[in-house]
Write an enzyme that holds these catalytic residues in place. Structure first.
Site, mmCIF file in Angstrom:
data_model
loop_
_atom_site.group_PDB
_atom_site.id
_atom_site.type_symbol
_atom_site.label_atom_id
_atom_site.label_comp_id
_atom_site.label_asym_id
_atom_site.label_seq_id
_atom_site.Cartn_x
_atom_site.Cartn_y
_atom_site.Cartn_z
ATOM 1 N N LEU A 162 -40.770 39.955 47.749
ATOM 2 C CA LEU A 162 -41.656 40.485 48.795
ATOM 3 C C LEU A 162 -41.424 39.674 50.066
ATOM 4 N N ARG A 172 -37.372 33.278 35.127
ATOM 5 C CA ARG A 172 -37.347 34.481 34.296
ATOM 6 C C ARG A 172 -36.134 34.585 33.388
ATOM 7 N N GLY A 178 -47.694 40.395 41.358
ATOM 8 C CA GLY A 178 -48.066 38.981 41.281
ATOM 9 C C GLY A 178 -48.233 38.241 42.584
ATOM 10 N N HIS A 199 -35.542 44.448 35.759
ATOM 11 C CA HIS A 199 -36.623 44.326 36.742
ATOM 12 C C HIS A 199 -36.148 44.266 38.188
ATOM 13 N N TYR A 200 -35.034 43.566 38.434
ATOM 14 C CA TYR A 200 -34.670 43.323 39.835
ATOM 15 C C TYR A 200 -33.157 43.260 39.983
ATOM 16 N N LYS A 206 -37.079 59.100 50.893
ATOM 17 C CA LYS A 206 -37.021 60.243 49.975
ATOM 18 C C LYS A 206 -38.382 60.541 49.363
ATOM 19 N N GLN A 259 -31.726 41.088 37.008
ATOM 20 C CA GLN A 259 -32.840 40.339 36.416
ATOM 21 C C GLN A 259 -33.567 41.161 35.358
ATOM 22 N N LEU A 270 -44.459 46.692 33.840
ATOM 23 C CA LEU A 270 -44.485 45.249 34.089
ATOM 24 C C LEU A 270 -45.856 44.629 33.821
ATOM 25 N N ASN A 322 -40.426 35.730 45.555
ATOM 26 C CA ASN A 322 -39.487 35.565 46.663
ATOM 27 C C ASN A 322 -38.956 36.889 47.205
ATOM 28 N N ARG A 344 -33.486 35.427 40.655
ATOM 29 C CA ARG A 344 -34.531 35.370 41.677
ATOM 30 C C ARG A 344 -35.800 34.743 41.105
ATOM 31 N N LEU A 345 -36.471 33.923 41.909
ATOM 32 C CA LEU A 345 -37.786 33.431 41.511
ATOM 33 C C LEU A 345 -38.836 34.467 41.871
ATOM 34 N N GLY A 346 -39.828 34.631 40.995
ATOM 35 C CA GLY A 346 -40.920 35.554 41.262
ATOM 36 C C GLY A 346 -41.595 35.210 42.586
ATOM 37 N N PHE A 402 -46.218 29.994 39.817
ATOM 38 C CA PHE A 402 -45.253 31.008 39.391
ATOM 39 C C PHE A 402 -44.037 30.291 38.807
ATOM 40 N N GLU A 417 -45.825 38.126 36.126
ATOM 41 C CA GLU A 417 -45.679 36.694 35.842
ATOM 42 C C GLU A 417 -46.988 35.961 36.149
ATOM 43 N N GLU A 441 -34.256 44.587 48.934
ATOM 44 C CA GLU A 441 -33.595 44.515 47.622
ATOM 45 C C GLU A 441 -32.217 45.170 47.634
ATOM 46 N N HIS A 452 -37.011 41.089 33.358
ATOM 47 C CA HIS A 452 -38.326 40.426 33.385
ATOM 48 C C HIS A 452 -38.770 40.195 31.951
HETATM 49 C C1 LIG Z 1 -43.298 46.537 39.048
HETATM 50 C C2 LIG Z 1 -42.757 45.566 40.062
HETATM 51 C C3 LIG Z 1 -43.510 44.462 40.434
HETATM 52 C C4 LIG Z 1 -42.998 43.558 41.368
HETATM 53 N N1 LIG Z 1 -43.755 42.469 41.728
HETATM 54 C C5 LIG Z 1 -43.284 41.601 42.657
HETATM 55 C C6 LIG Z 1 -44.075 40.497 43.082
HETATM 56 O O1 LIG Z 1 -45.211 40.314 42.663
HETATM 57 N N2 LIG Z 1 -43.541 39.652 44.015
HETATM 58 C C7 LIG Z 1 -42.295 39.833 44.543
HETATM 59 O O2 LIG Z 1 -41.887 39.043 45.383
HETATM 60 N N3 LIG Z 1 -41.543 40.895 44.163
HETATM 61 C C8 LIG Z 1 -42.007 41.783 43.243
HETATM 62 N N4 LIG Z 1 -41.232 42.851 42.871
HETATM 63 C C9 LIG Z 1 -39.996 43.119 43.603
HETATM 64 C C10 LIG Z 1 -40.336 43.708 44.971
HETATM 65 O O3 LIG Z 1 -41.480 44.514 44.884
HETATM 66 C C11 LIG Z 1 -39.192 44.562 45.520
HETATM 67 O O4 LIG Z 1 -37.979 43.859 45.442
HETATM 68 C C12 LIG Z 1 -39.436 44.911 46.993
HETATM 69 O O5 LIG Z 1 -40.723 45.451 47.172
HETATM 70 C C13 LIG Z 1 -38.369 45.890 47.471
HETATM 71 O O6 LIG Z 1 -38.716 46.355 48.745
HETATM 72 P P1 LIG Z 1 -37.691 47.224 49.584
HETATM 73 O O7 LIG Z 1 -38.378 47.538 50.859
HETATM 74 O O8 LIG Z 1 -36.391 46.542 49.608
HETATM 75 O O9 LIG Z 1 -37.502 48.569 48.715
HETATM 76 P P2 LIG Z 1 -38.542 49.637 48.141
HETATM 77 O O10 LIG Z 1 -39.957 49.250 48.313
HETATM 78 O O11 LIG Z 1 -38.074 49.933 46.755
HETATM 79 O O12 LIG Z 1 -38.296 50.913 49.068
HETATM 80 C C14 LIG Z 1 -37.119 51.681 49.011
HETATM 81 C C15 LIG Z 1 -37.233 52.836 49.990
HETATM 82 O O13 LIG Z 1 -35.982 53.489 50.098
HETATM 83 C C16 LIG Z 1 -36.151 54.883 50.117
HETATM 84 N N5 LIG Z 1 -34.907 55.509 49.640
HETATM 85 C C17 LIG Z 1 -34.140 55.154 48.592
HETATM 86 N N6 LIG Z 1 -33.074 55.960 48.489
HETATM 87 C C18 LIG Z 1 -33.150 56.852 49.503
HETATM 88 C C19 LIG Z 1 -32.358 57.960 49.935
HETATM 89 N N7 LIG Z 1 -31.239 58.335 49.300
HETATM 90 N N8 LIG Z 1 -32.771 58.661 51.024
HETATM 91 C C20 LIG Z 1 -33.908 58.334 51.673
HETATM 92 N N9 LIG Z 1 -34.697 57.298 51.304
HETATM 93 C C21 LIG Z 1 -34.324 56.571 50.238
HETATM 94 C C22 LIG Z 1 -37.356 55.111 49.208
HETATM 95 O O14 LIG Z 1 -37.964 56.359 49.496
HETATM 96 C C23 LIG Z 1 -38.240 53.921 49.604
HETATM 97 O O15 LIG Z 1 -39.003 54.246 50.729
HETATM 98 C C24 LIG Z 1 -41.728 43.766 41.931
HETATM 99 C C25 LIG Z 1 -40.973 44.867 41.564
HETATM 100 C C26 LIG Z 1 -41.468 45.743 40.603
HETATM 101 C C27 LIG Z 1 -40.595 46.895 40.187
#
Ligand SMILES: Cc1cc2nc3c(=O)[nH]c(=O)nc-3n(C[C@H](O)[C@H](O)[C@H](O)COP(=O)(O)OP(=O)(O)OC[C@H]3O[C@@H](n4cnc5c(N)ncnc54)[C@H](O)[C@@H]3O)c2cc1C
Length: 562
Positions: free
Chosen positions: A381, A275, A50, A340-341, A37, A229, A241, A379, A375-377, A116, A244, A364, A231
């Site tokens: 990514l 957390r 992090g 946060h999560y 989207k 979660q 954010l 884990n 969840r542990l920080g 972490f 951590e 996610e 944070h």
């Molecule tokens: C600020 C922040 C910092 C973080 N830091 C860490 C960290 O240091 N270490 C760690 O392990 N985790 C961290 N996390 C958690 C981690 O970043 C996420 O859990 C992970 O990146 C999620 O990846 P994903 O590919 O599942 O989803 P996302 O990266 O959220 O991607 C979701 C995708 O789905 C698409 N989408 C959603 N709905 C629709 C729809 N209806 N139609 C079409 N497309 C759609 C979006 O466009 C997007 O492309 C952090 C999270 C946040 C918020």
């Protein structure tokens, strides 16, 4: 208006790390399309700060990583799936390094690792405090290199099933406002978390849990939704954010009396407890009147010194300067916990398969579950990269088994959805999307937050159901077709209301305290009745809830202290 139907073997919904890594795995075998989207580089993965966990250190091991993850999860994670996560972690990190991710380095040139929360060793690999930015750009380049087909700025509006298996989806093209059908033998949901169900969240505004709501609607169960979660360290006011990693590098938490209070809650791990424990400690200090302005505590980085802050936490310093007018080299940072999560998500097996044939989930959005109750920080990514690869392989195998395939219903579904949108767009006079969304966010923050109890949860459920009724009469406020973001916000709200209801139902049903779910009226963990996953299935107009077994085996279930 003509409705066209596109066709691919597989459609991956979501272009964050999980979606991209899954699509890369499939790229040389099948006709794969990725739909997002927003532009892929605006997916929330880009905001991860992090780092990413892998047992690369000489004294570390995958077993230690697995143990920390299971203990961190308050023993609710499925241990067979945690084993895959921990074993595959070094491979996933090295693969991304070879693809080009610029990890921070030790003096002798190895990938640097920082401590972490809840981890026995410094296990978190990082690229300063912009790890997600680096990983996502690298992975996106790899997807481009493989010539994958992207549908950017397309919003998926429904999943379509026929003969009890998935046969495609419908999606709205933002640039034109048209709805089209997409026939596919398999669909992978990689739509990220649902943080924006809460008013205070570190998540991007696009994290509205669309994939979970779509799955629920076509009969695929959701799992462990009550585990949300919070944070501990988010900038007071804006909830941005503060990683951590800031505590990993040596930051202290200080209350208004000047005490480093974590010694009362986790004397061994202090600020580096998991957390859930740190978030509760901060809330408790504030509730006991030891917060600043009855709202926040301080995260003090001054003892790290200017050089370390500039080298390891440059993004955090920028955030504090731009959004709070504070330089952490000179002053402590005001922080409070925020959503946060999403530990819960679409229920899958260890290959990402849901209970609907041909529908998979990863990242996610999915609940496999590797994070259990907390969840542990670092884990998450990791989960996106490890299980993107695993799910890609499983999808390829599934496609081989699909002999017959009936995509005809997809066009009809697109037509029906378009009719519904026309009615929605022209409707006037009801509540605004913004009003309903604000009340939902406040309700969830106050009544389904860090601390929960039955009367509050019952009041929340009543309010969410009332909001669902009001939503039936919602007015979008703009009827134009091109780039109608008011319409997108409305469709997202519909999804979030469904999830808010399920989260609250889960929190009410789980009469114990485990991980991130803390019931003031049931403050003990209750393994006898609740060492179980919760499952939520939509059956006609109601949500059926049930409890299912956790896969144990590797580590004995014990009391959890730090
Ligand atoms: C600020 C922040 C910092 C973080 N830091 C860490 C960290 O240091 N270490 C760690 O392990 N985790 C961290 N996390 C958690 C981690 O970043 C996420 O859990 C992970 O990146 C999620 O990846 P994903 O590919 O599942 O989803 P996302 O990266 O959220 O991607 C979701 C995708 O789905 C698409 N989408 C959603 N709905 C629709 C729809 N209806 N139609 C079409 N497309 C759609 C979006 O466009 C997007 O492309 C952090 C999270 C946040 C918020």
């Amino acid at each position: 208006m003509k409705i066209s139907t596109y066709k691919h073997d597989v459609i991956v919904v979501g272009a964050g790390l999980a979606g991209l890594r899954t699509a890369i795995e499939l790229s040389d075998k099948l006709d794969v399309a990725i739909m997002s989207k927003v532009h892929p580089l605006r997916s929330h993965s880009v905001a991860a700060q992090g780092g990413i966990n892998a047992s690369l250190g000489e004294d570390d091991s995958w077993e230690a990583h697995a143990f920390d993850t299971v203990k961190g999860s308050d023993y609710l994670a499925d241990q067979d799936i945690v084993e895959i996560l921990a074993k595959e972690a070094p491979r996933a990190v090295i693969e991304n390094e070879r693809w080009g991710t610029a990890f921070s380095r030790t003096e002798d040139g190895r990938i640097a690792q920082r401590p972490f929360g809840g981890a026995a060793f410094p296990r978190t690999c990082y690229a300063a405090d912009k790890t997600g930015h680096n990983l996502l750009h690298t992975t996106f380049e790899q997807a481009l290199r493989r010539g994958l087909k992207f549908y950017n700025e397309w919003f998926v509006t429904s999943l379509v099933r026929s003969d009890d298996r998935i046969c495609g989806l419908t999606a709205l093209e933002l640039a034109t406002g048209e709805v089209h059908g997409f026939a596919a033998k398999a669909v992978v949901l990689a739509t990220g978390g649902f943080g924006r169900v809460y008013g205070h969240s570190t998540n991007a505004l696009i994290n509205t849990g669309d994939g979970c709501a779509l799955a629920l609607r076509i009969g695929a169960p959701l799992k462990d939704m009550e585990f949300v979660q919070f944070h501990p360290t988010c900038l007071f006011g804006s909830s941005i954010l503060i990683t951590e990693g800031a505590r990993g590098e040596g930051g202290y938490l200080i209350n208004a009396l000047g005490d480093r209070f974590m010694d009362k809650y986790a004397p061994e791990k202090m600020e580096l407890a998991p957390r859930d424990i740190v978030a509760r400690a901060i809330r408790t200090e504030v509730l006991e009147g030891k917060g600043f302005e009855d709202e926040y505590v301080h995260l003090d980085l001054r003892q790290l010194g200017k050089e370390k802050i500039i080298e390891r936490l440059p993004g955090i310093r920028e955030i504090c300067l731009y959004f709070a007018g504070i330089d952490p080299i000179e002053e402590p940072i005001p922080i409070q916990p925020a959503q946060h999560y999403s530990m819960g998500g679409v229920h899958t097996d260890k290959h990402g398969a849901t209970l609907v044939s041909g529908l998979f989930a990863v990242g996610e959005t999915a609940c496999m579950s590797v994070h259990g109750a907390n969840r542990l920080g670092g884990n998450s990514l990791l989960e996106t990269l490890v299980f993107g690869r695993v799910v890609g392989k499983a999808v390829a195998e599934y496609i081989e088994s699909v002999k017959s395939f009936n995509p005809a219903v997809v066009g009809q579904e697109a037509f029906d959805f378009r009719e519904r949108l026309q009615t929605l767009l022209l409707h006037e006079g009801g509540d605004s999307t913004a009003n309903i969304r604000e009340t939902m966010g406040q309700t969830m923050d106050v009544l389904v937050g860090v601390y929960r109890k039955s009367d509050g949860l019952e009041a929340a459920l009543k309010m969410i159901r009332e909001l669902k009724t009001r939503f039936k009469n919602v007015s979008v406020g703009r009827s134009d077709e091109k780039f109608n973001f008011a319409l997108i916000r409305t469709l997202e709200l519909e999804n979030m209301l469904d999830l808010a209801e399920v989260i609250t139902m889960g929190a009410l049903m789980r009469r114990e305290s485990r991980g991130a779910h803390w019931r003031l009226d049931y403050p003990e963990r209750d393994d006898k009745n609740f060492l179980k996953h919760s499952l939520f299935t939509k059956v006609e107009d109601y949500i059926k809830t049930e409890l299912t077994d956790v896969n144990l085996g590797m580590f004995e279930v014990k009391e959890r202290s730090y």
